[in-house]
Design an enzyme around this catalytic site. Structure first.
Site, PDB file in Angstrom:
ATOM      1  N   HIS A 175       7.494  -1.518  -7.353  1.00 13.63           N
ATOM      2  CA  HIS A 175       6.322  -2.369  -7.574  1.00 13.63           C
ATOM      3  C   HIS A 175       5.910  -2.423  -9.046  1.00 13.63           C
ATOM      4  O   HIS A 175       5.900  -3.483  -9.677  1.00 13.63           O
ATOM      5  CB  HIS A 175       5.141  -1.844  -6.758  1.00 13.63           C
ATOM      6  CG  HIS A 175       5.427  -1.574  -5.325  1.00 13.63           C
ATOM      7  ND1 HIS A 175       5.559  -2.579  -4.391  1.00 13.63           N
ATOM      8  CD2 HIS A 175       5.608  -0.412  -4.662  1.00 13.63           C
ATOM      9  CE1 HIS A 175       5.793  -2.037  -3.206  1.00 13.63           C
ATOM     10  NE2 HIS A 175       5.828  -0.733  -3.337  1.00 13.63           N
TER      11      HIS A 175
HETATM   12  O1  RIB Z   1       1.271  -1.500  -3.115  1.00 18.02           O
HETATM   13  C1  RIB Z   1       1.978  -0.871  -4.135  1.00 18.02           C
HETATM   14  C2  RIB Z   1       1.057  -0.275  -5.164  1.00 18.02           C
HETATM   15  O2  RIB Z   1       0.255   0.745  -4.558  1.00 18.02           O
HETATM   16  C3  RIB Z   1       1.738   0.383  -6.334  1.00 18.02           C
HETATM   17  O3  RIB Z   1       0.979   0.146  -7.493  1.00 18.02           O
HETATM   18  C4  RIB Z   1       1.707   1.841  -5.978  1.00 18.02           C
HETATM   19  O4  RIB Z   1       1.760   2.670  -7.118  1.00 18.02           O
HETATM   20  C5  RIB Z   1       0.403   1.979  -5.242  1.00 18.02           C
HETATM   21  O5  RIB Z   1      -0.627   2.146  -6.171  1.00 18.02           O
END
Ligand code: RIB
Ligand code: CA
Length: 305
Positions: free
Chosen positions: A235
């Site tokens: 992500h």
């Molecule tokens: O949904 C993914 C996100 O949520 C990423 O930023 C991960 O690090 C958590 O914070």
């Protein structure tokens, strides 16, 4: 380009930090710390420890505000480990936190026209900076969060970062003029597996071992929560990669809003009846190109730290 990261330093936030440090295009002028995967204090400590591991203790880290009722969710502790780094222990950082995150963000947008801000946690700190009209008008923000065309990951409709503070992300969509949303639509297409982490482990360096251990924890957690994916979602580093090279993603320009009430609280949706800035929402990604850049850059950093 100058860059500020706003991290809730869990495992993929650590990858985002590593990607920024490994990118010759980037001058990382600071990191702000938010909450989510961990508390603000633990996230700031993780960031400082990682900066020392990666040979950049000169980068200042500024704590941001934390929601008063915040507690680390069970699912966050499961995915990122109780310490946020998959239980990988790093030496206590020698340096401490710098000043106010909100002041840094506002000042930096006034000072640096080429600045990009990459938030990879809840939008609380960015929303606070939006009280400054110049920030709202000029800040260029590439945020990890939300889900437009796919389900959420912590609720049927809600992605984790937006779920923590839906009102704050709604403010970002409503007020900030230059926002790109890197949501689950694209980040769940960019997956890391143990085939890649073995390359880091084989380096035999502290940096390589740390990345491999943390990533293997994260991959193991995803194997329990989302076995159909066959890897863990990259992500947060994808948001940094898009800040460096926007051509990695295809976007739709939409007036976005976050539902803040009712059953769909935390849902990020396009609302064509809404007046206000358009948000560039990533809906397509060049997976092979991103994964190539990700491995090349992080492996180079890990080989030398
Ligand atoms: O949904 C993914 C996100 O949520 C990423 O930023 C991960 O690090 C958590 O914070
Ligand atoms: Ca994050």
């Amino acid at each position: 380009m100058k860059l500020i990261l706003d991290l809730d330093t869990g495992i993929d936030d650590a990858f985002a930090l590593a990607y920024a440090l490994a990118s010759p295009e980037v001058e990382l002028i600071g990191v702000t710390g938010t909450y989510g995967n961990v508390t603000v204090a633990d996230g700031v400590r993780n960031t400082l420890a990682l900066l020392e591991l990666f040979g950049r203790p000169d980068v200042p880290v500024y704590p941001g505000p934390q929601r008063e009722d915040f507690e680390v969710a069970e699912i966050s502790a499961f995915i990122h480990g109780a310490n946020g780094l998959g239980e990988v222990e790093l030496p206590a950082p020698a340096t401490g936190p710098a000043g106010s995150a909100v002041e840094l963000l506002i000042d930096a947008v006034h000072t640096h026209p080429d600045l990009v801000i990459v938030p990879t946690g809840p939008s609380t700190t960015i929303a606070a900076a939006l009280d400054d009209d110049h920030f709202a008008e000029h800040a260029r923000i590439v945020m990890m969060g939300g889900a437009l065309t796919v389900p959420g990951n912590v609720r049927p409709w809600a992605e984790a970062n937006v779920w923590q503070d839906p009102e704050a992300t709604n403010e970002v969509f409503r007020r900030a003029r230059h926002v790109t949303m890197i949501g689950l639509d694209v980040t769940l297409k960019t997956l890391l597996t143990r085939t890649e982490t073995a390359q880091w482990r084989a380096l035999g360096t502290p940096g390589g071992t740390m990345l491999a251990d943390a990533a293997d924890h994260y991959i193991g957690a995803y194997a329990t929560t989302s076995p159909h994916l066959g890897g863990c979602g990259l992500h947060d580093p994808l948001a940094v990669a898009v800040a460096v090279d926007p051509s990695l993603v295809e976007c739709l320009a939409l007036p976005m809003q976050v539902d803040v009430a009712g059953e769909t609280r935390g849902r990020t949706i396009g609302d064509l009846s809404r007046q206000g800035p358009l948000v560039n929402v990533a809906v397509g990604v060049d997976v092979a190109k991103f994964l190539g850049e990700f491995m090349t850059r992080l492996t180079r950093l890990a080989a030398n730290t």
